[in-house]
Write a protein that holds these residues in place. Structure first.
Motif, PDB file in Angstrom:
ATOM      1  N   TYR A   1       1.737  32.460   6.927  1.00  0.00           N
ATOM      2  CA  TYR A   1       0.954  31.224   7.009  1.00  0.00           C
ATOM      3  C   TYR A   1       1.028  30.660   8.424  1.00  0.00           C
ATOM      4  CZ  TYR A   1       1.564  31.462   1.934  1.00  0.00           C
ATOM      5  OH  TYR A   1       1.582  31.888   0.618  1.00  0.00           O
ATOM      6  N   THR A   2       0.002  29.941   8.805  1.00  0.00           N
ATOM      7  CA  THR A   2       0.000  29.232  10.083  1.00  0.00           C
ATOM      8  C   THR A   2       0.874  27.984   9.949  1.00  0.00           C
ATOM      9  OG1 THR A   2      -2.248  29.992  10.583  1.00  0.00           O
ATOM     10  CG2 THR A   2      -1.442  28.069  11.801  1.00  0.00           C
ATOM     11  N   LEU A   3       1.653  27.699  10.978  1.00  0.00           N
ATOM     12  CA  LEU A   3       2.591  26.583  10.928  1.00  0.00           C
ATOM     13  C   LEU A   3       2.292  25.535  12.000  1.00  0.00           C
ATOM     14  CD1 LEU A   3       5.849  28.692  10.453  1.00  0.00           C
ATOM     15  CD2 LEU A   3       4.818  27.183   8.739  1.00  0.00           C
TER      16      LEU A   3
ATOM     17  N   PHE B   1       3.696  23.540  14.546  1.00  0.00           N
ATOM     18  CA  PHE B   1       4.905  23.567  15.367  1.00  0.00           C
ATOM     19  C   PHE B   1       5.411  22.159  15.679  1.00  0.00           C
ATOM     20  CE2 PHE B   1       6.559  24.463  19.887  1.00  0.00           C
ATOM     21  CZ  PHE B   1       7.837  24.726  19.436  1.00  0.00           C
ATOM     22  N   SER B   2       4.528  21.289  16.088  1.00  0.00           N
ATOM     23  CA  SER B   2       4.894  19.914  16.444  1.00  0.00           C
ATOM     24  C   SER B   2       5.514  19.168  15.269  1.00  0.00           C
ATOM     25  CB  SER B   2       3.661  19.155  16.946  1.00  0.00           C
ATOM     26  OG  SER B   2       3.974  17.810  17.235  1.00  0.00           O
ATOM     27  N   ALA B   3       4.940  19.354  14.088  1.00  0.00           N
ATOM     28  CA  ALA B   3       5.455  18.667  12.896  1.00  0.00           C
ATOM     29  C   ALA B   3       6.862  19.163  12.545  1.00  0.00           C
ATOM     30  CB  ALA B   3       4.510  18.892  11.718  1.00  0.00           C
ATOM     31  N   MET B   4       7.104  20.462  12.690  1.00  0.00           N
ATOM     32  CA  MET B   4       8.428  21.006  12.381  1.00  0.00           C
ATOM     33  C   MET B   4       9.486  20.474  13.337  1.00  0.00           C
ATOM     34  SD  MET B   4       7.836  24.948  11.090  1.00  0.00           S
ATOM     35  CE  MET B   4       7.155  25.542  12.641  1.00  0.00           C
ATOM     36  N   LYS B   5       9.126  20.338  14.613  1.00  0.00           N
ATOM     37  CA  LYS B   5      10.071  19.802  15.592  1.00  0.00           C
ATOM     38  C   LYS B   5      10.428  18.350  15.260  1.00  0.00           C
ATOM     39  CE  LYS B   5       7.946  20.731  19.510  1.00  0.00           C
ATOM     40  NZ  LYS B   5       7.802  20.817  20.988  1.00  0.00           N
ATOM     41  N   LYS B   6       9.435  17.567  14.857  1.00  0.00           N
ATOM     42  CA  LYS B   6       9.681  16.169  14.488  1.00  0.00           C
ATOM     43  C   LYS B   6      10.569  16.088  13.249  1.00  0.00           C
ATOM     44  CE  LYS B   6       5.345  14.301  16.340  1.00  0.00           C
ATOM     45  NZ  LYS B   6       4.029  13.675  15.999  1.00  0.00           N
ATOM     46  N   ALA B   7      10.318  16.962  12.296  1.00  0.00           N
ATOM     47  CA  ALA B   7      11.096  16.961  11.056  1.00  0.00           C
ATOM     48  C   ALA B   7      12.543  17.365  11.312  1.00  0.00           C
ATOM     49  CB  ALA B   7      10.453  17.901  10.043  1.00  0.00           C
ATOM     50  N   ALA B   8      12.739  18.323  12.202  1.00  0.00           N
ATOM     51  CA  ALA B   8      14.096  18.787  12.510  1.00  0.00           C
ATOM     52  C   ALA B   8      14.945  17.655  13.073  1.00  0.00           C
ATOM     53  CB  ALA B   8      14.036  19.951  13.496  1.00  0.00           C
ATOM     54  N   LYS B   9      14.336  16.781  13.844  1.00  0.00           N
ATOM     55  CA  LYS B   9      15.064  15.651  14.429  1.00  0.00           C
ATOM     56  C   LYS B   9      15.566  14.687  13.357  1.00  0.00           C
ATOM     57  CE  LYS B   9      12.708  15.707  18.926  1.00  0.00           C
ATOM     58  NZ  LYS B   9      11.816  14.963  19.851  1.00  0.00           N
ATOM     59  N   GLN B  10      14.863  14.636  12.218  1.00  0.00           N
ATOM     60  CA  GLN B  10      15.260  13.746  11.125  1.00  0.00           C
ATOM     61  C   GLN B  10      16.563  14.213  10.469  1.00  0.00           C
ATOM     62  OE1 GLN B  10      13.330  10.930  10.491  1.00  0.00           O
ATOM     63  NE2 GLN B  10      12.170  11.655  12.262  1.00  0.00           N
ATOM     64  N   LEU B  11      16.894  15.488  10.660  1.00  0.00           N
ATOM     65  CA  LEU B  11      18.099  16.048  10.058  1.00  0.00           C
ATOM     66  C   LEU B  11      19.345  15.844  10.917  1.00  0.00           C
ATOM     67  CD1 LEU B  11      16.454  19.353   8.845  1.00  0.00           C
ATOM     68  CD2 LEU B  11      17.478  17.651   7.331  1.00  0.00           C
TER      69      LEU B  11
ATOM     70  N   VAL C   1       7.051  21.568   5.846  1.00  0.00           N
ATOM     71  CA  VAL C   1       6.472  20.621   6.810  1.00  0.00           C
ATOM     72  C   VAL C   1       5.442  21.346   7.666  1.00  0.00           C
ATOM     73  CG1 VAL C   1       6.932  19.139   8.807  1.00  0.00           C
ATOM     74  CG2 VAL C   1       8.541  19.163   6.885  1.00  0.00           C
ATOM     75  N   GLY C   2       5.793  22.558   8.121  1.00  0.00           N
ATOM     76  CA  GLY C   2       4.892  23.338   8.954  1.00  0.00           C
ATOM     77  C   GLY C   2       3.586  23.680   8.272  1.00  0.00           C
ATOM     78  N   ARG C   3       3.636  23.868   6.962  1.00  0.00           N
ATOM     79  CA  ARG C   3       2.417  24.144   6.185  1.00  0.00           C
ATOM     80  C   ARG C   3       1.693  22.855   5.802  1.00  0.00           C
ATOM     81  NH1 ARG C   3       2.444  27.938   1.222  1.00  0.00           N
ATOM     82  NH2 ARG C   3       0.214  27.708   1.635  1.00  0.00           N
ATOM     83  N   GLU C   4       2.275  21.726   6.175  1.00  0.00           N
ATOM     84  CA  GLU C   4       1.733  20.387   5.911  1.00  0.00           C
ATOM     85  C   GLU C   4       1.692  20.060   4.424  1.00  0.00           C
ATOM     86  OE1 GLU C   4      -1.954  20.242   8.076  1.00  0.00           O
ATOM     87  OE2 GLU C   4      -0.938  20.185  10.025  1.00  0.00           O
TER      88      GLU C   4
ATOM     89  N   ILE D   1       4.415  18.694   3.127  1.00  0.00           N
ATOM     90  CA  ILE D   1       5.094  17.406   3.221  1.00  0.00           C
ATOM     91  C   ILE D   1       5.043  16.946   4.675  1.00  0.00           C
ATOM     92  CG2 ILE D   1       6.633  17.815   1.264  1.00  0.00           C
ATOM     93  CD1 ILE D   1       8.843  18.524   3.236  1.00  0.00           C
ATOM     94  N   LYS D   2       5.343  15.683   4.913  1.00  0.00           N
ATOM     95  CA  LYS D   2       5.307  15.127   6.270  1.00  0.00           C
ATOM     96  C   LYS D   2       6.707  15.106   6.887  1.00  0.00           C
ATOM     97  CE  LYS D   2       1.448  12.053   5.110  1.00  0.00           C
ATOM     98  NZ  LYS D   2       0.987  10.634   5.027  1.00  0.00           N
ATOM     99  N   PRO D   3       6.782  15.067   8.220  1.00  0.00           N
ATOM    100  CA  PRO D   3       8.089  14.987   8.872  1.00  0.00           C
ATOM    101  C   PRO D   3       8.918  13.795   8.379  1.00  0.00           C
ATOM    102  CG  PRO D   3       6.412  15.519  10.491  1.00  0.00           C
ATOM    103  CD  PRO D   3       5.688  15.208   9.210  1.00  0.00           C
ATOM    104  N   GLU D   4       8.238  12.687   8.082  1.00  0.00           N
ATOM    105  CA  GLU D   4       8.924  11.477   7.637  1.00  0.00           C
ATOM    106  C   GLU D   4       9.552  11.642   6.244  1.00  0.00           C
ATOM    107  OE1 GLU D   4       5.592  11.486   8.539  1.00  0.00           O
ATOM    108  OE2 GLU D   4       6.091  11.044  10.643  1.00  0.00           O
ATOM    109  N   ASP D   5       9.088  12.640   5.500  1.00  0.00           N
ATOM    110  CA  ASP D   5       9.604  12.858   4.145  1.00  0.00           C
ATOM    111  C   ASP D   5      11.035  13.420   4.150  1.00  0.00           C
ATOM    112  OD1 ASP D   5       7.275  11.973   2.937  1.00  0.00           O
ATOM    113  OD2 ASP D   5       6.362  13.965   2.925  1.00  0.00           O
ATOM    114  N   ILE D   6      11.484  13.914   5.291  1.00  0.00           N
ATOM    115  CA  ILE D   6      12.837  14.468   5.378  1.00  0.00           C
ATOM    116  C   ILE D   6      13.878  13.412   5.015  1.00  0.00           C
ATOM    117  CG2 ILE D   6      14.585  15.430   6.926  1.00  0.00           C
ATOM    118  CD1 ILE D   6      12.406  17.420   6.186  1.00  0.00           C
ATOM    119  N   LYS D   7      13.679  12.189   5.475  1.00  0.00           N
ATOM    120  CA  LYS D   7      14.636  11.118   5.170  1.00  0.00           C
ATOM    121  C   LYS D   7      14.691  10.844   3.666  1.00  0.00           C
ATOM    122  CE  LYS D   7      14.604   8.670   9.599  1.00  0.00           C
ATOM    123  NZ  LYS D   7      14.362   7.379  10.299  1.00  0.00           N
ATOM    124  N   LYS D   8      13.543  10.937   3.000  1.00  0.00           N
ATOM    125  CA  LYS D   8      13.496  10.727   1.548  1.00  0.00           C
ATOM    126  C   LYS D   8      14.236  11.853   0.819  1.00  0.00           C
ATOM    127  CE  LYS D   8       8.954   8.487   1.798  1.00  0.00           C
ATOM    128  NZ  LYS D   8       7.521   8.596   1.395  1.00  0.00           N
ATOM    129  N   ILE D   9      14.089  13.075   1.345  1.00  0.00           N
ATOM    130  CA  ILE D   9      14.757  14.229   0.743  1.00  0.00           C
ATOM    131  C   ILE D   9      16.267  14.086   0.873  1.00  0.00           C
ATOM    132  CG2 ILE D   9      15.109  16.727   0.949  1.00  0.00           C
ATOM    133  CD1 ILE D   9      12.146  16.918   1.818  1.00  0.00           C
TER     134      ILE D   9
END
Length: 262
Positions: free
Chosen positions: A138-140, A142-152, A223-226, A228-236
């Motif tokens: 699948y196409t990913l 990249f920008s969204a995954m980087k933002k999500a990683a920072k939430q962790l 997140v990369g497949r969109e 979920i959103k990067p902001e959803d990491i905090k909820k998880i």
């Protein structure tokens, strides 16, 4: 008084043919720990037990698995590197041997670890990389995954990313950094190959729960497949439920890069 030495080994291995690092019940496959102990026992001419810094799962690879053991052997230090490699299978190599204080222990003295996970995104899988990279067709984003990683990054309760088989007393861990990069030239993605994208997810922490890295990367792929959103990491993270996070990816694309000490 019985003479004893404490030796520290830095071990690299290809985990493809092993059922993980840690010894298993008889009949459950060959382990890296078992291979190292067998070779050491042959070299030292005594039964040796080793302690590893990380209990890597089946198929997982390592560039710097640290192991310690006690021995009565008077062999020179270099023998525990060069000599030991003559007894080891080709998939395992000792990169360095050090003599340590008697109190040093590979696992108990570890202050952190660095792991990397490789994902090949594209239309066609790679036969050469099949045991070392996870193929994701699948196409990913990249920008969204980087933002999500920072939430962790930070000190959190990572229960949502913890295997049900984990025996850790607490799910609280501190992630110091989590980087997502595109690898543009490597054995698994030569620069001449313009089809597909090889991603490297590298995380540094004071420790990890069982399956934590693979589940975090699986969630970042969502997140990369969109989905979920990067902001959803905090909820998880807040949910503290394994069902809230993404898929636990296979072990063959995971690498123990380095074990950290003070």
């Amino acid at each position: 008084m019985t003479f004893s030495r404490t030796i520290k080994l830095h071990i690299e291995y290809d985990g493809t043919s092993f059922n993980g690092w840690q010894n298993q019940a008889k009949g459950r496959g060959v382990t890296v720990q078992g291979a190292v102990e067998k070779a050491l026992s042959q070299l030292c001419k005594e039964k040796i037990k080793v302690a590893g810094s990380s209990r890597t799962d089946a198929g997982v690879h390592a560039f710097d698995q640290v192991a310690t053991f006690k021995t009565k052997s008077t062999l020179p230090l270099q023998a525990f590197q060069k000599g030991l490699n003559t007894f080891l299978v080709p998939e395992v190599r000792v990169r360095k041997a050090e003599e340590m204080d008697a109190s040093f222990h590979a696992l108990r003295n570890a202050k952190g670890k660095i792991y990397s996970y490789y994902v090949l995104s594209g239309k066609t899988s790679s036969p050469i990389a099949k045991n070392h990279v996870y193929f994701f067709p699948y196409t990913l984003n990249f920008s969204a995954m980087k933002k999500a990683a920072k939430q962790l990054v930070g000190k959190h309760d990572f229960s949502s990313f913890r295997s049900s088989r984990s025996t850790a007393k607490t799910s609280v861990r501190t992630i110091h950094s989590f980087q997502v990069k595109v690898v543009k030239d490597s054995l698994f993605m030569p620069k001449e190959n313009t089809e597909g994208t090889l991603y490297c997810f590298t995380v540094k922490a004071n420790g990890f729960l069982h399956n934590q890295v693979r589940t975090m990367v699986g969630t970042l792929l969502d997140v990369g497949r969109e989905k979920i959103k990067p902001e959803d990491i905090k909820k998880i993270i807040s949910a503290k439920k394994r069902s809230a996070a993404g898929k636990c990816l296979p072990g063959h694309a995971l690498y123990l890069i380095k074990t950290l000490y003070a």
